[in-house]
Motif scaffolding. Structure first.
Motif, PDB file in Angstrom:
ATOM      1  N   MET A   1       0.827  -1.207   0.000  1.00  0.00           N
ATOM      2  CA  MET A   1       0.000   0.000   0.000  1.00  0.00           C
ATOM      3  C   MET A   1       0.861   1.257   0.000  1.00  0.00           C
ATOM      4  N   GLU A   2       1.991   1.227   0.706  1.00  0.00           N
ATOM      5  CA  GLU A   2       2.842   2.410   0.803  1.00  0.00           C
ATOM      6  C   GLU A   2       3.437   2.811  -0.539  1.00  0.00           C
ATOM      7  N   ILE A   3       3.714   1.843  -1.407  1.00  0.00           N
ATOM      8  CA  ILE A   3       4.330   2.166  -2.698  1.00  0.00           C
ATOM      9  C   ILE A   3       3.319   2.099  -3.836  1.00  0.00           C
ATOM     10  N   GLY A   4       2.038   2.001  -3.511  1.00  0.00           N
ATOM     11  CA  GLY A   4       1.002   2.109  -4.527  1.00  0.00           C
ATOM     12  C   GLY A   4       0.725   0.852  -5.321  1.00  0.00           C
ATOM     13  N   ARG A   5       1.046  -0.317  -4.776  1.00  0.00           N
ATOM     14  CA  ARG A   5       0.715  -1.560  -5.459  1.00  0.00           C
ATOM     15  C   ARG A   5      -0.737  -1.946  -5.161  1.00  0.00           C
ATOM     16  N   THR A   6      -1.349  -2.668  -6.096  1.00  0.00           N
ATOM     17  CA  THR A   6      -2.721  -3.120  -5.905  1.00  0.00           C
ATOM     18  C   THR A   6      -2.749  -4.255  -4.891  1.00  0.00           C
ATOM     19  N   LEU A   7      -3.592  -4.121  -3.884  1.00  0.00           N
ATOM     20  CA  LEU A   7      -3.672  -5.111  -2.809  1.00  0.00           C
ATOM     21  C   LEU A   7      -4.988  -5.866  -2.903  1.00  0.00           C
ATOM     22  N   TRP A   8      -4.887  -7.202  -2.838  1.00  0.00           N
ATOM     23  CA  TRP A   8      -6.048  -8.082  -2.892  1.00  0.00           C
ATOM     24  C   TRP A   8      -6.060  -8.970  -1.656  1.00  0.00           C
ATOM     25  N   ALA A   9      -7.245  -9.398  -1.270  1.00  0.00           N
ATOM     26  CA  ALA A   9      -7.387 -10.326  -0.145  1.00  0.00           C
ATOM     27  C   ALA A   9      -8.443 -11.365  -0.496  1.00  0.00           C
ATOM     28  N   VAL A  10      -8.157 -12.606  -0.139  1.00  0.00           N
ATOM     29  CA  VAL A  10      -9.108 -13.694  -0.359  1.00  0.00           C
ATOM     30  C   VAL A  10     -10.010 -13.787   0.867  1.00  0.00           C
ATOM     31  N   PRO A  11     -11.312 -13.623   0.720  1.00  0.00           N
ATOM     32  CA  PRO A  11     -12.199 -13.711   1.892  1.00  0.00           C
ATOM     33  C   PRO A  11     -12.165 -15.108   2.494  1.00  0.00           C
ATOM     34  N   GLY A  12     -12.200 -15.159   3.817  1.00  0.00           N
ATOM     35  CA  GLY A  12     -12.137 -16.443   4.505  1.00  0.00           C
ATOM     36  C   GLY A  12     -13.321 -16.646   5.427  1.00  0.00           C
ATOM     37  N   GLN A  13     -13.326 -17.778   6.082  1.00  0.00           N
ATOM     38  CA  GLN A  13     -14.401 -18.094   7.014  1.00  0.00           C
ATOM     39  C   GLN A  13     -14.363 -17.136   8.205  1.00  0.00           C
ATOM     40  N   ILE A  14     -15.528 -16.744   8.674  1.00  0.00           N
ATOM     41  CA  ILE A  14     -15.587 -15.749   9.743  1.00  0.00           C
ATOM     42  C   ILE A  14     -15.135 -16.321  11.080  1.00  0.00           C
ATOM     43  N   ASN A  15     -15.135 -17.636  11.215  1.00  0.00           N
ATOM     44  CA  ASN A  15     -14.721 -18.248  12.476  1.00  0.00           C
ATOM     45  C   ASN A  15     -13.336 -18.876  12.390  1.00  0.00           C
TER      46      ASN A  15
ATOM     47  N   ASP B   1     -10.378 -11.962 -11.742  1.00  0.00           N
ATOM     48  CA  ASP B   1     -10.479 -10.617 -11.170  1.00  0.00           C
ATOM     49  C   ASP B   1      -9.238  -9.790 -11.488  1.00  0.00           C
ATOM     50  N   ILE B   2      -8.069 -10.413 -11.387  1.00  0.00           N
ATOM     51  CA  ILE B   2      -6.824  -9.700 -11.677  1.00  0.00           C
ATOM     52  C   ILE B   2      -6.676  -9.457 -13.170  1.00  0.00           C
ATOM     53  N   LEU B   3      -7.078 -10.431 -13.984  1.00  0.00           N
ATOM     54  CA  LEU B   3      -7.003 -10.250 -15.434  1.00  0.00           C
ATOM     55  C   LEU B   3      -7.878  -9.089 -15.882  1.00  0.00           C
ATOM     56  N   GLU B   4      -9.076  -9.001 -15.328  1.00  0.00           N
ATOM     57  CA  GLU B   4      -9.972  -7.895 -15.676  1.00  0.00           C
ATOM     58  C   GLU B   4      -9.395  -6.558 -15.228  1.00  0.00           C
ATOM     59  N   TYR B   5      -8.787  -6.545 -14.048  1.00  0.00           N
ATOM     60  CA  TYR B   5      -8.199  -5.306 -13.533  1.00  0.00           C
ATOM     61  C   TYR B   5      -7.079  -4.824 -14.450  1.00  0.00           C
ATOM     62  N   ASP B   6      -6.194  -5.740 -14.859  1.00  0.00           N
ATOM     63  CA  ASP B   6      -5.089  -5.352 -15.731  1.00  0.00           C
ATOM     64  C   ASP B   6      -5.588  -4.937 -17.108  1.00  0.00           C
ATOM     65  N   ALA B   7      -6.630  -5.608 -17.593  1.00  0.00           N
ATOM     66  CA  ALA B   7      -7.186  -5.227 -18.893  1.00  0.00           C
ATOM     67  C   ALA B   7      -7.765  -3.817 -18.836  1.00  0.00           C
ATOM     68  N   ALA B   8      -8.452  -3.501 -17.739  1.00  0.00           N
ATOM     69  CA  ALA B   8      -9.020  -2.160 -17.585  1.00  0.00           C
ATOM     70  C   ALA B   8      -7.937  -1.105 -17.411  1.00  0.00           C
ATOM     71  N   ALA B   9      -6.780  -1.520 -16.844  1.00  0.00           N
ATOM     72  CA  ALA B   9      -5.675  -0.584 -16.638  1.00  0.00           C
ATOM     73  C   ALA B   9      -4.863  -0.357 -17.904  1.00  0.00           C
ATOM     74  N   GLY B  10      -5.172  -1.095 -18.969  1.00  0.00           N
ATOM     75  CA  GLY B  10      -4.487  -0.872 -20.236  1.00  0.00           C
ATOM     76  C   GLY B  10      -3.368  -1.831 -20.532  1.00  0.00           C
ATOM     77  N   PHE B  11      -3.168  -2.855 -19.697  1.00  0.00           N
ATOM     78  CA  PHE B  11      -2.123  -3.836 -19.971  1.00  0.00           C
ATOM     79  C   PHE B  11      -2.608  -4.810 -21.039  1.00  0.00           C
ATOM     80  N   GLU B  12      -1.730  -5.146 -21.980  1.00  0.00           N
ATOM     81  CA  GLU B  12      -2.069  -6.095 -23.031  1.00  0.00           C
ATOM     82  C   GLU B  12      -1.916  -7.509 -22.489  1.00  0.00           C
ATOM     83  N   LEU B  13      -3.004  -8.250 -22.498  1.00  0.00           N
ATOM     84  CA  LEU B  13      -2.994  -9.589 -21.935  1.00  0.00           C
ATOM     85  C   LEU B  13      -2.946 -10.674 -22.997  1.00  0.00           C
ATOM     86  N   GLY B  14      -3.451 -10.417 -24.191  1.00  0.00           N
ATOM     87  CA  GLY B  14      -3.477 -11.451 -25.218  1.00  0.00           C
ATOM     88  C   GLY B  14      -4.717 -12.315 -25.083  1.00  0.00           C
ATOM     89  N   THR B  15      -5.051 -13.032 -26.141  1.00  0.00           N
ATOM     90  CA  THR B  15      -6.271 -13.837 -26.124  1.00  0.00           C
ATOM     91  C   THR B  15      -6.189 -14.970 -25.128  1.00  0.00           C
TER      92      THR B  15
END
Length: 603
Positions: free
Chosen positions: A471-485, A509-523
């Motif tokens: 977060m301090e250097i501006g990288r995208t942070l993701w978290a996998v939701p887990g069980q509440i207990n 989710d990450i592929l869509e994010y990079d595609a929206a950010a303008g990164f070329e992903l390929g077919t």
């Protein structure tokens, strides 16, 4: 002798010296006599400070001739350099010594003349010292620094081509950086200041000798024209490139200091006391230790340096020891990357989620980065190694030296990473991992990756430390939701609750994010799930069948065992799901292997 006792003796010597300088009111001693008597005492105090505290007093002008001879001796101290060389980009031993200026090599053979010259310089120095006593450590010189000596002959042979001279300067900076990494702690304030304003060669010189830069060197930096020109060229924008987008801009900026020269001198003395025992390792010993495990060094002055690490600013590592194919560093700068971190004692859910995400992202061409530790880290590495979608499937950052891969339980996977990927460390060879080094390493994992994924993390976890750096250097942070207990999901759920991380439920989710950010992903990187979201055939699949279909490749056939290993499922379950996909027209078999059939062409 302890540091406390050394400081106490230094204070006593200083008080004694000050007492000798003062003259009582009822004493009628001529001024010349006082000066004559105090000079030996002052010299004794200086000798004590230099010998016991191993520091030098400020105000001395840098002798460029002596510095050049010192550097020649430093390079020649490599001796029989190991093959392959850890410092040379082409791994050729002896290259640096062959580039030295012949003038200095001839001087090395004239021992008698050198001894006479040293004796004459010592006598002249003592005479000057008697006329102009040097100030006590920590005080500024009463007068301005003397004019610097004329520059001597350049360090390297002037007859070298531009390419050879650049290679020689770069290799010498690697040698100096290797010793700095041995002596200094990562991101040390003094070393960062000195590297930026003086350069690696001068930083090593002052750290080893205890000298303090004179005014001219403090303002202008490296005195050798060849090294100075090279340092200025590092990070300079190429033709047609804007300086704003230069990846290593600010690597060498002489004169732009963040601390005073007096503070620099005091900090230097403190560091030398603290790091004194580390300075026993020679450059030759360092090279042979690295060669025994196949390690090689890359520095910010190298074209292969990963530019992402420059985002750390002052916390950027001095250099990186690496194992693996150095050509992979070209992929680090250009290929998409993702860091997967989490608990060392993950749940079954956490291990399965890590295996699925790492395998899927690696198959789509992403480089998976982690720390090689037990739990989530090694699960991510193993899953990435099962894929063939990237030339650089995974990178592991170690918290200790690369001669002993830690932990030993993961040595099989770590050795596979050496063969197919890269293992890196900012810690010198021979150092063992410690708790604080694991925390220091986390900033490198976060900086090198485009995305950081926290799969599972407890309330207080090292994975959350990596998340903070991201977060301090501006990288995208993701978290996998887990069980509440689940205690292992408290940290990740808190990141989601506080809005610090984005929710990650699928690699798409990450592929869509990079595609929206303008990164070329390929077919081959497109999300098949989103393309076929309206397909009734896919809607009727179970969760496990959907994972199997998502893991298949539309271009190449894959075996059942390979799919099972990537998904963490049994071969029997995978075989049953593949037969079901085949009946639905979503998979095609070659007899022993399977590939994906898109819903658009399904029967």
């Amino acid at each position: 002798m302890s540091e406390k006792k050394l400081r106490k003796r230094a204070e006593e010597a200083e008080l004694k010296e000050n007492g000798l300088r003062e003259t009582a009111p009822d004493e009628c001693v001529p001024e010349e006599k006082v000066t004559g008597e105090s000079a030996p005492e002052e010299s004794a105090a200086e000798d004590f400070v230099q010998e016991e505290l191993q520091i030098r007093l400020p105000g001395r002008t840098l002798d460029a001739h002596a510095l050049a001879r010192e550097r020649v001796a430093h390079i020649l101290s490599l001796g029989q350099e190991p093959s392959p060389s850890p410092y040379n980009a082409a791994r050729l031993p002896g290259f640096l010594a062959s580039c030295l200026n012949p003038v200095y090599l001839e001087e090395m053979h004239l021992n008698e003349m050198n001894q006479q010259e040293q004796q004459r310089e010592r006598l002249q120095g003592e005479a000057l010292q008697g006329e102009h006593p040097e100030p006590v450590m920590g005080t500024a010189s009463s007068g301005s620094d003397p004019a610097p000596l004329l520059n001597p002959a350049p360090l390297f042979n002037p007859a070298l081509s531009a390419e050879e001279l650049e290679a020689a300067c770069r290799e010498y900076i690697r040698c100096c950086t290797a010793q700095l990494m041995r002596y200094a702690e990562p991101a040390d304030e003094l070393v960062v200041e000195s590297l930026t304003t003086l350069g690696a060669p001068l930083t090593l010189h002052y750290l080893l000798t205890g000298h303090i830069p004179d005014e001219h060197t403090w303002e202008h930096g490296e005195p050798d024209t060849q090294l100075s020109d090279f340092l200025h060229s590092v990070g300079a924008p190429a033709e047609g490139e804007s300086a704003l987008f230069c990846s290593a801009n600010g690597y060498y900026t002489p004169g732009e200091h963040q601390m005073s020269r007096d503070k620099f001198g005091k900090a230097l003395a403190t560091r030398r006391l603290r790091w004194n025992r580390r300075m026993e390792r020679t450059l030759n010993a360092e090279a042979h230790m690295a060669a025994t495990c196949g390690a090689w060094l890359v520095t910010p002055a190298d074209p292969l340096w990963p530019p992402q690490l420059n985002d750390l600013g002052p916390a950027r590592p001095y250099g990186l020891w690496c194992r693996g194919d150095s050509r992979h560093l070209l992929d680090v700068a250009s290929a998409p990357s993702v860091a997967l971190v989490g608990s060392r004692d993950p749940s079954i859910y956490g291990t399965e989620a890590t295996t699925h995400l790492a395998a899927e992202l690696a198959r789509r061409g992403y480089t998976v980065i982690s720390g090689g530790a037990m739990g989530i880290d090694i699960a991510a590495h193993r899953a990435a190694l099962t894929q063939q979608g990237s030339d650089l499937p995974t990178i592991a950052f170690m918290a200790g030296g690369l001669d002993r891969l830690y932990p030993a339980q993961n040595s099989d996977a770590l050795n596979m990473i050496v063969n197919r990927g890269l293992i890196m460390s900012e810690v010198s060879v021979g150092n063992t991992p410690t708790r604080w080094r694991f925390l220091e390493r986390n900033r490198l994992i976060a900086a090198l990756a485009r995305h950081t994924i926290v799969v599972e993390a407890r309330w207080r976890s090292g994975a959350l430390n990596t998340a903070r750096h991201a977060m301090e250097i501006g990288r995208t942070l993701w978290a996998v939701p887990g069980q509440i207990n689940s205690p292992n999901s408290v940290g990740t759920n808190r990141l989601l609750r506080d809005g610090l991380a984005q929710t990650l439920t699928e690699a798409a989710d990450i592929l869509e994010y990079d595609a929206a950010a303008g990164f070329e992903l390929g077919t081959e990187h497109e999300s098949e799930w989103d393309q076929a979201a309206s397909s009734s055939a896919l809607d009727e699949l179970t969760e496990r069948q959907g994972r199997v279909w998502d893991d298949l490749s539309p271009r190449s056939y894959r075996g059942v065992d390979e799919i099972a290993a990537a998904l963490g499922l049994s071969a029997r379950d995978v075989m049953a799901d593949l037969f079901h996909l085949g009946r639905c027209g979503l998979a095609e078999s070659s007899g022993t292997s399977w590939r994906k059939v898109r819903p658009a062409v399904a029967a």
